[in-house]
Design an enzyme around this catalytic site. Structure first.
Site, mmCIF file in Angstrom:
data_model
loop_
_atom_site.group_PDB
_atom_site.id
_atom_site.type_symbol
_atom_site.label_atom_id
_atom_site.label_comp_id
_atom_site.label_asym_id
_atom_site.label_seq_id
_atom_site.Cartn_x
_atom_site.Cartn_y
_atom_site.Cartn_z
ATOM 1 N N GLY A 207 -43.696 17.560 -66.314
ATOM 2 C CA GLY A 207 -42.583 17.218 -65.302
ATOM 3 C C GLY A 207 -41.099 17.428 -65.613
ATOM 4 O O GLY A 207 -40.259 17.545 -64.992
ATOM 5 N N ASN B 105 -53.581 16.764 -61.115
ATOM 6 C CA ASN B 105 -53.369 15.361 -61.162
ATOM 7 C C ASN B 105 -52.384 14.934 -60.293
ATOM 8 O O ASN B 105 -51.221 15.046 -60.495
ATOM 9 C CB ASN B 105 -53.081 15.160 -62.637
ATOM 10 C CG ASN B 105 -52.741 13.735 -62.804
ATOM 11 O OD1 ASN B 105 -52.757 13.052 -62.105
ATOM 12 N ND2 ASN B 105 -52.220 13.614 -64.251
ATOM 13 N N LEU B 106 -52.946 14.144 -59.090
ATOM 14 C CA LEU B 106 -51.657 13.632 -58.106
ATOM 15 C C LEU B 106 -51.313 12.311 -58.400
ATOM 16 O O LEU B 106 -50.113 11.918 -57.690
ATOM 17 C CB LEU B 106 -52.615 13.243 -56.801
ATOM 18 C CG LEU B 106 -53.636 14.651 -56.281
ATOM 19 C CD1 LEU B 106 -54.175 14.217 -55.009
ATOM 20 C CD2 LEU B 106 -52.529 15.827 -56.035
ATOM 21 N N LYS B 107 -51.603 11.823 -59.588
ATOM 22 C CA LYS B 107 -50.505 10.700 -60.158
ATOM 23 C C LYS B 107 -50.660 9.736 -59.043
ATOM 24 O O LYS B 107 -51.610 9.189 -58.351
ATOM 25 C CB LYS B 107 -49.547 11.082 -60.790
ATOM 26 C CG LYS B 107 -49.711 12.177 -61.762
ATOM 27 C CD LYS B 107 -48.352 12.647 -62.622
ATOM 28 C CE LYS B 107 -48.730 13.647 -63.481
ATOM 29 N NZ LYS B 107 -47.577 13.967 -64.445
ATOM 30 N N HIS C 225 -54.239 10.811 -70.753
ATOM 31 C CA HIS C 225 -53.210 11.507 -70.215
ATOM 32 C C HIS C 225 -51.918 10.870 -70.981
ATOM 33 O O HIS C 225 -51.866 9.428 -70.947
ATOM 34 C CB HIS C 225 -53.084 11.155 -68.910
ATOM 35 C CG HIS C 225 -52.106 12.127 -68.104
ATOM 36 N ND1 HIS C 225 -51.017 11.440 -68.071
ATOM 37 C CD2 HIS C 225 -52.106 13.192 -67.891
ATOM 38 C CE1 HIS C 225 -50.061 12.532 -67.624
ATOM 39 N NE2 HIS C 225 -50.745 13.442 -67.303
ATOM 40 N N GLU D 145 -51.358 18.910 -73.368
ATOM 41 C CA GLU D 145 -50.224 18.913 -72.543
ATOM 42 C C GLU D 145 -49.049 18.342 -73.233
ATOM 43 O O GLU D 145 -49.060 16.931 -73.422
ATOM 44 C CB GLU D 145 -50.692 17.679 -71.312
ATOM 45 C CG GLU D 145 -51.542 18.174 -70.442
ATOM 46 C CD GLU D 145 -51.645 17.430 -69.298
ATOM 47 O OE1 GLU D 145 -51.461 18.171 -68.268
ATOM 48 O OE2 GLU D 145 -51.659 16.234 -69.110
ATOM 49 N N SER E 179 -45.644 21.398 -66.510
ATOM 50 C CA SER E 179 -44.674 22.130 -65.782
ATOM 51 C C SER E 179 -45.406 23.718 -65.491
ATOM 52 O O SER E 179 -44.875 24.533 -65.167
ATOM 53 C CB SER E 179 -43.276 22.583 -66.391
ATOM 54 O OG SER E 179 -42.774 21.238 -66.759
#
Ligand code: PGA
Length: 234
Positions: free
Chosen positions: A163, A6-8, A88, A157, A193
């Site tokens: 993060g 997921n490149l956000k 998400h 998640e 993470s």
């Protein structure tokens, strides 16, 4: 195993193209049975010539219309995109997306036959209340979602793990995945993470069918390493 990036809100269009090319070259030269997904930023979506499954991080449940700042299926169809991430943590907690809207998106994209990676995860204060409260919370995030949908992939998640560098214990992951597994036959990813150093420990846990990676996927070399390591458990 499923390995998803997921490149956000990272990378320009040009950088995303290079990134996808590097991953694609890696996949063509290293045999893998893993299913690889990349979710680029919206402006970097394109028709890539690759076996990587390219998905949208978000879209509005519409084909087109007056929804300022959103994209619909008209924009996704231009690039042949048929995969979407829904629910998400950042959409839920930063952008305040309601469960109603999330369920509406699920139904809309399910009807169109999209592959849906659907995320659930509890905040820290819920985790601190124990397993029962955690499962109640996760169950509430599945309200309105057809768990029998054939193109569903679930992702667990924990919000506090995303993060942060903090992972749940193995037992916490195993317990949540086992509970989700009783409710649903879909593959279940772990996200939060995940990095080259810990992916193997995570993919060895029961009912973990893959990983959804944010920060650590931004370095293409690291993402390729994770694809290789996950191959050991395929
Ligand atoms: P992270 O993010 O790997 O940076 O923790 C995961 C995610 O948000 O999907």
């Amino acid at each position: 195993m499923i390995v998803a990036a997921n490149l956000k809100t990272h990378f320009t269009r040009a950088h995303t193209k290079e990134y996808i090319l590097q991953i694609d070259t890696f996949l063509k030269t290293n045999h893998t049975t893993n299913e690889v997904f990349v979710f680029p930023a919206q402006t970097a979506l394109d028709s890539f010539d690759t076996d990587i499954n390219i998905g949208a991080q978000n879209a509005y449940p519409t084909d087109k219309g007056a929804f300022t700042g959103e994209i619909g299926t008209q924009q996704l169809d231009e690039f042949g995109i048929k995969t979407i991430l829904i629910g998400h943590s950042e959409r839920r907690h930063v952008l305040n997306e309601s469960q109603d809207l999330i369920a509406k998106k699920f139904k809309y994209f399910q009807n169109l036959g999209y592959k849906i990676v659907f995320c659930v995860g509890e905040p820290k204060e819920i985790r601190e209340q124990g397993d029962v409260k955690t499962m109640e919370y996760l169950t509430s995030q599945l309200q309105g979602v057809d768990l029998g949908y054939k193109d569903l992939i679930l992702a667990y998640e924990p919000v506090w793990s995303i993060g942060s560098g903090h992972l749940p214990s193995d037992k916490e992951i195993i317990d949540v995945h086992a509970a989700l597994r009783t409710a649903c036959k879909a593959p279940i990813l772990y996200g939060g993470s995940v990095k080259p150093d810990n992916i193997r420990q995570i993919t060895l846990l029961s009912n973990v069918d893959g990983v959804l990676v944010g920060g650590a996927a931004l370095k293409a070399d690291d993402f390729c390493s994770m694809i290789s390591i996950a191959q050991c458990d395929a």
